[in-house]
Design a protein around this motif. Structure first.
Motif, short mmCIF file in Angstrom:
data_model
loop_
_atom_site.label_atom_id
_atom_site.label_comp_id
_atom_site.label_asym_id
_atom_site.label_seq_id
_atom_site.Cartn_x
_atom_site.Cartn_y
_atom_site.Cartn_z
N MET A 1 0.82 -1.20 0.00
CA MET A 1 0.00 0.00 0.00
C MET A 1 0.87 1.26 0.00
SD MET A 1 -3.12 -0.81 -0.32
CE MET A 1 -3.79 0.79 -0.07
N ALA A 2 1.98 1.20 0.70
CA ALA A 2 2.86 2.36 0.78
C ALA A 2 3.38 2.74 -0.61
CB ALA A 2 4.02 2.11 1.74
N TRP A 3 3.72 1.73 -1.42
CA TRP A 3 4.23 2.02 -2.76
C TRP A 3 3.16 2.61 -3.65
CZ3 TRP A 3 7.89 3.50 -5.58
CH2 TRP A 3 9.20 3.25 -5.20
N ILE A 4 1.96 2.12 -3.56
CA ILE A 4 0.86 2.66 -4.36
C ILE A 4 0.66 4.13 -4.00
CG2 ILE A 4 -1.63 2.54 -4.80
CD1 ILE A 4 -1.36 -0.51 -4.32
N GLN A 5 0.65 4.45 -2.72
CA GLN A 5 0.50 5.84 -2.28
C GLN A 5 1.69 6.69 -2.74
OE1 GLN A 5 -0.10 5.28 1.92
NE2 GLN A 5 -2.32 5.28 1.69
N LEU A 46 1.80 -7.48 -7.02
CA LEU A 46 0.55 -6.87 -7.44
C LEU A 46 0.62 -6.60 -8.93
CD1 LEU A 46 -2.19 -5.61 -6.75
CD2 LEU A 46 -0.99 -3.48 -6.25
#
Length: 103
Positions: A1-5, A46
């Motif tokens: 999730m951190a990378w997507i953000q 992902l």
């Protein structure tokens, strides 16, 4: 999730942040990018479709259980689906039926 953000809010969806796998892409970024940023190994894979620096379609994924997707039957199904979806979108863009307009 951190990378997507991080990609969505700060860096943009630059191609260097994705692993390219046929017509689809995958996160997390390649190991050398992760190492430069001080991040450790990530067990999540992902699958997504990167259409531009602003547009990424998140498709599916899961926990990486082998070194390659070919050795992970469950992930292979997800990979094939993402790749087929990417191929269809590329064809629509090339034919002019789908037009990308900013974000």
């Amino acid at each position: 999730m951190a990378w997507i953000q991080e990609i969505g809010q700060n860096r943009g969806a630059k191609s260097r942040y994705f692993r390219f796998e046929n017509d689809a892409a995958a996160l997390p970024p390649p190991a050398k990018i992760m190492a430069k940023l001080g991040n450790s190994y990530c067990q999540l894979r992902l699958y997504c479709i990167r259409l531009s620096d602003e547009i990424v379609i998140l498709v599916n994924g899961g926990r990486k259980t082998s070194q390659t997707v070919q050795n992970s039957p469950e992930r292979m199904v997800y990979f094939r689906f993402a790749s087929r979806m990417a191929q269809q979108l590329i064809e629509l863009i090339q034919s002019g039926e789908l037009v990308l307009d900013g974000k």
